[in-house]
Design a protein around this motif. Structure first.
Motif, PDB file in Angstrom:
ATOM      1  N   THR A   6       6.283   2.116   4.474  1.00  0.00           N
ATOM      2  CA  THR A   6       7.587   1.812   3.918  1.00  0.00           C
ATOM      3  C   THR A   6       8.549   1.472   5.043  1.00  0.00           C
ATOM      4  OG1 THR A   6       9.291   2.565   2.363  1.00  0.00           O
ATOM      5  CG2 THR A   6       8.424   4.209   3.910  1.00  0.00           C
ATOM      6  N   SER A 119      12.782   1.520   1.339  1.00  0.00           N
ATOM      7  CA  SER A 119      12.161   0.693   0.303  1.00  0.00           C
ATOM      8  C   SER A 119      11.927   1.518  -0.952  1.00  0.00           C
ATOM      9  CB  SER A 119      10.828   0.136   0.803  1.00  0.00           C
ATOM     10  OG  SER A 119      11.004  -0.596   1.999  1.00  0.00           O
ATOM     11  N   THR A 124       8.457  -4.182  -2.541  1.00  0.00           N
ATOM     12  CA  THR A 124       9.706  -4.213  -1.780  1.00  0.00           C
ATOM     13  C   THR A 124       9.444  -3.790  -0.335  1.00  0.00           C
ATOM     14  OG1 THR A 124      10.856  -3.555  -3.793  1.00  0.00           O
ATOM     15  CG2 THR A 124      12.100  -3.418  -1.748  1.00  0.00           C
ATOM     16  N   ALA A 125       8.632  -2.769  -0.144  1.00  0.00           N
ATOM     17  CA  ALA A 125       8.312  -2.297   1.204  1.00  0.00           C
ATOM     18  C   ALA A 125       7.672  -3.413   2.019  1.00  0.00           C
ATOM     19  CB  ALA A 125       7.393  -1.076   1.143  1.00  0.00           C
ATOM     20  N   GLU A 128      10.358  -6.022   2.854  1.00  0.00           N
ATOM     21  CA  GLU A 128      11.335  -5.517   3.819  1.00  0.00           C
ATOM     22  C   GLU A 128      10.721  -5.310   5.201  1.00  0.00           C
ATOM     23  OE1 GLU A 128      14.454  -3.381   0.754  1.00  0.00           O
ATOM     24  OE2 GLU A 128      13.108  -2.086   1.906  1.00  0.00           O
TER      25      GLU A 128
END
Length: 139
Positions: A6, A119, A124-125, A128
């Motif tokens: 993450t 995240s 999303t992690a 990002e």
């Protein structure tokens, strides 16, 4: 539970207040491994790109102004259920609703200047992490 990675950010308020070591220590004591880390200063345009998912929200301008106001620390954390564990350690986005002992409950002073970002899901992690780190910077 699966091992995952993450993204975690220590926001400008956390860096300015000298909380980098404390935040990293909390992650490590909770079993998250630091896989990559860097300090950088986002431009307003970079902050807008990173937070583009929020561009229609009323807080977008103030958030991106804040996130480009000073240095941040970007990290890749890894561990069993790292995304959820990181979010539990951070606490609620609204520091006044965050559980006692969380980073935001202990240190935040504002809903935007709330020390950390993390995240919220695997997709999303990945997005990002790719925003902040290239392949050579990852262990």
């Amino acid at each position: 539970m699966v091992v995952e990675q993450t993204l975690s950010l220590i926001k400008p308020d956390g860096v300015a207040r000298g909380l980098v070591g404390e935040v990293i220590g909390r992650f490590e004591r909770a079993g998250l491994k630091l896989k990559a880390m860097k300090m950088l200063h986002l431009t307003k345009q970079q902050a807008q790109k990173f937070y583009e998912v929020h561009q229609e929200k009323k807080f977008f301008d103030s958030l991106t102004d804040f996130m480009s106001s000073g240095p941040i620390v970007a990290m890749i954390l890894e561990g069993q259920g790292a995304i959820l564990k990181n979010r539990e350690l951070m606490g609620d986005t609204d520091y006044q609703k965050a559980a006692p002992g969380t980073i935001r409950a202990d240190f935040a002073r504002d809903i935007e200047a709330n020390i950390v970002h993390g995240s919220d899901a695997p997709d999303t992690a990945e997005k990002e992490i790719n925003f902040f780190f290239n392949e050579l910077e990852r262990i």
